[in-house]
Design an enzyme around this catalytic site. Structure first.
Site, PDB file in Angstrom:
ATOM      1  CD  GLU A 168       8.036  -0.502  -6.105  1.00  0.00           C
ATOM      2  OE1 GLU A 168       7.409  -0.549  -7.184  1.00  0.00           O
ATOM      3  OE2 GLU A 168       9.141  -1.012  -5.926  1.00  0.00           O
ATOM      4  CB  CYS A 223       9.813  -0.738  -9.885  1.00  0.00           C
ATOM      5  SG  CYS A 223       9.872  -2.265  -8.982  1.00  0.00           S
TER       6      CYS A 223
END
Lengths: 526, 526
Positions: free
Chosen positions: B268, B305
């Protein structure tokens, strides 16, 4: 029924493809004769046009309803059936497979298309999940979250040589990718271009009949590897499906992994599909087992991905009797023409290498004839088999290796040492169950499918099927290339947070207008 | 509560790890001071021992029941909670994150573990599918086929720096891999080794308390990249999970793809998480939007993120007013210490590059201080943004870029041109819905999660969550790293054909002893 007129060029949208690509032609594997028409490899311009059309069709196709995609899949099945006479003529000519096989494989192909039609018409495959909002939650309100699967985008499918219908242009990869809502570009296998063109024309006709964009499907020809490589590397391509050799599959995996934006490759590659014969079974029914295994190996001249290449048989008298029963049947096999001269040559080489191996004994002495294969049977000790990884490699064709194990412990050791397999089979009687139990715990670690008292050839198309397995059996052990779960390869999940009902896709709207099964606040509902 | 005594070495099974590896230590990001204790990088012998222990535990762990794995996950949650005081002391010291964040993140971490415990205790996640035999079927009998998901094998998890608990040693990757039945080897993030060791000790204690093999979990330290690279390349490792930079994730993807046996990498990575503000929303609630977006960017010093890095705002007066409202808030942000000096330096560089770009205007003039970040806000035209892919790259930290679009058509064009994103957000009023509809068809093609009228920071842990997205947001758009579907990353399907009921795993036995939801002959049953 009038025969379709073969054009010998790629099928790309509604305009004719270029006729300036390099020439090639199919070969009758029996006679070695060149077959008409001449085919033209796709040019760089053809590739670009096919991919741009597919990319352009991508959003529209992803947004079609399940009912619309079901209509397409059924129309393709109908068009293929209308071409039955063509396939019954073309397939045997290009592949040396009998007409009955062409006809049976056509049934499998259309059945597969209709199975996916039913799946997407019903619609629950999108795995809709709804977690409703909780504005009162502390310390923070919980938002409304809803997710479902959507299509990945343009998929490149490589036609396989060994199933000219069911794993080729209109095969399971194409069916499952279209079912997911992905445009498909097929790179035709050069060994059966006429069969490919006919199937491609059937799909193109169905696309047109259903009013879908022409970029929904294209078919590109190539005698070599350049077209396939260019497709896999094209920025607009989202995934790749392939059935074939380990070398071929790995080459595509490497190309895809090296892209600026890597994409998934679903390569179903080689496997030796070992069959473990347990002691009681060997003792009680050696003759029946020999007949069953021999028939499985000979099916399609051994050119099935799941053809059993290794028989693990206990040492001792009962094992010897089974070995001898197998030898008698293998010795008595007729030679048969393989799919291509190159495949026959590789098969002969593989058999010759086994025969030349210091630890391997040849049990039959077939006469090798160019273009043909006659069944081979070899024998080796488990000790030697475990020592040499080359003995664990597939020989594509009707060649099997008997591996003799000392005892149950060595059988288990061998099971644990196996490289990834599509299938592993246990032949066991009730008296063998105690020995089968630890094998049944081990073998799923090494294979996609574990069978008892059957043969691995014959891959049922259904919800529970897994046709795949750990590398090198396939590139992605998490996937299957046969059965309804194959559709998952071409989809990914997307989540909507706090999107008003009217703006949500139908699968996620509160009223469940598609009436699909959904996981709502942790409970499966319909 | 007495503080756990930190040992400064890797945790591998029950024997102490080597103390001969290279030394490193954590740094207090605020003061720049070296923190005790000294840590030792894992040696080659440590790596080998950890992997062999994991491989040895693999079969046993895969065969534990869902209830046994649920007990482990709950024991880990309990052990972590018992260490709350330790985490509240260690996390702020190593990361400069406030104590409240440590405490909140601990809750997220234990909640996540318990969610996976519930999932595997219930058991339906194995997706059992049963297609019963039909001996009467023509032309061939239909075999009995049953499939379910099984664990992949040893998983390597890379701890992330930005969530020292929830995406680190005992975070979602570890929780979901253990839930699936995979042994886990964590490569600790070197920026918070003490927090990592404390969490690792909690997991090891839980493993021991539950009587599971010590190879179920190991924790390896390394100041550099060698240990991680060795783990990803080790033949006995089956999958990799990573949260971090695009460069780091891609390096792991390339290593895994080049292995003799490639394995999946779930990385990710970065994302600019664009927020599209539609005209009516900009007109009606500019001040509220500015407050909301500014708070989202500032959360965790922009080190999420999903921190929104791009605001797409219409040209014209209403857009100008929103831009000015954002500028006022960004100008008023206090400087804050980032996770590490290196991250702060990269953030300052990224902001400086934006500021130096010919087409970009700086809207605020923050004072950059070593180790710290102050919020940056820039503005650029959509034309310039679309021309230069560098402007579409993430600047990790509290820096955002306003992109001004001419009209709805350009907003849609920009949406279609976006590289893969974790999230895309629409801020829209009812008057905007007509313009939002085409965006809502486009954006799922480019993102894992599409939000309306919220902020992307805050990733709910639930069944419907997708925390992932097309490359470069993640390595594998088919997966999520948050939510219950994250477990699917560490499992693959295996099929049993004609295996007698007594020899089948419980999930597939005819009587359904686990009482799970199963797809039986095409119908979902319980």
């Amino acid at each position: 029924m009038s025969m379709y007129t073969l054009k010998g060029v790629s099928l790309i949208g509604e305009d004719p493809a270029s006729t300036s690509g390099s020439e090639f032609h199919a070969v009758d594997p029996g006679s070695g004769e060149a077959l008409a028409p001449v085919y033209r490899s796709a040019t760089a311009a053809d590739i670009e046009r096919a991919v741009q059309l597919a990319a352009g069709a991508s959003a529209a196709l992803a947004q079609t309803s399940g009912a619309e995609r079901a209509a397409l899949l059924r129309a393709i099945a109908d068009e293929l059936e209308a071409a039955r006479a063509d396939f019954e003529a073309l397939v045997p000519r290009e592949t040396a497979l009998p007409q009955a096989r062409a006809s049976g494989e056509l049934g499998r192909t259309t059945g597969q298309l209709r199975l996916f039609a039913n799946l997407v018409e019903e619609g629950s495959w999108v795995d809709a999940r709804i977690d409703r909002a909780d504005p009162a939650r502390q310390p923070l309100p919980r938002p409304d979250l809803r997710s479902q699967r959507i299509a990945l985008g343009p998929v490149v499918v490589f036609g396989a040589s060994n199933f000219p219908l069911a794993f080729s242009v209109a095969g399971g990869d194409t069916a499952s990718a279209l079912a997911a809502g992905c445009p498909v570009i097929v790179k035709a296998h050069p060994a059966h271009p006429a069969t490919s063109e006919r199937a491609g024309a059937a799909i193109a006709a169905a696309v047109q009949r259903c009013g879908l964009p022409p970029g929904t499907f294209s078919l590109l020809f190539d005698a070599g590897h350049a077209v396939g490589a260019a497709l896999v590397q094209h920025a607009q391509v989202s995934a790749v499906a392939f059935t074939g050799s380990t070398a071929g599959g790995r080459a595509l995996m490497d190309l895809a992994a090296a892209r600026p934006q890597p994409i998934p490759v679903y390569a179903e590659m080689g496997s030796i599909n070992p069959v473990f014969v347990l002691p009681a079974a060997a003792q009680v029914r050696a003759e029946a087992i020999a007949t069953q295994l021999h028939a499985s190996v000979l099916q399609g001249v051994g050119q099935f991905c799941t053809s059993p290449g290794v028989f693990v048989i206990p040492a001792g008298g009962d094992g010897d009797a089974l070995r001898d029963a197998l030898r008698a049947r293998f010795a008595d096999s007729a030679a048969a023409v393989m799919l291509t001269a190159a495949i026959a040559q590789r098969h002969a080489q593989g058999a010759a290498q086994l025969g030349a191996h210091a630890d391997v004994a040849a049990l039959v002495a077939p006469v090798q004839k160019a273009g043909c294969a006659q069944a081979n049977l070899f024998e080796v000790s488990a000790d030697a088999f475990l020592r040499d990884p080359h003995l664990q490699e597939e020989v594509f064709g009707p060649t099997s290796l008997i591996v003799r194990t000392r005892d149950a412990a060595q059988m288990l050791q061998l099971a644990a040492a196996l490289p990834g397999q599509l299938t592993v089979t246990l032949l066991a009687d009730e008296a063998d169950y105690a020995a089968a139990a630890p094998l049944l715990l081990q073998l799923p670690r090494n294979a996609g499918r574990v069978l008892m008292n059957g043969v691995p050839t014959g891959v049922e198309v259904c919800a529970a099927m897994v046709h795949g397995g750990p590398y090198p059996a396939s590139s992605d052990a998490r996937s299957t290339s046969v059965g309804t779960a194959a559709i998952e390869r071409f989809a990914r999940r997307v989540c909507y947070q706090n999107v008003p009902d009217a703006l949500l896709p139908p699968a996620l709207q509160e009223a469940n207008p598609l009436k699909i099964a959904r996981l709502v606040d942790g409970v499966m509902q319909r």
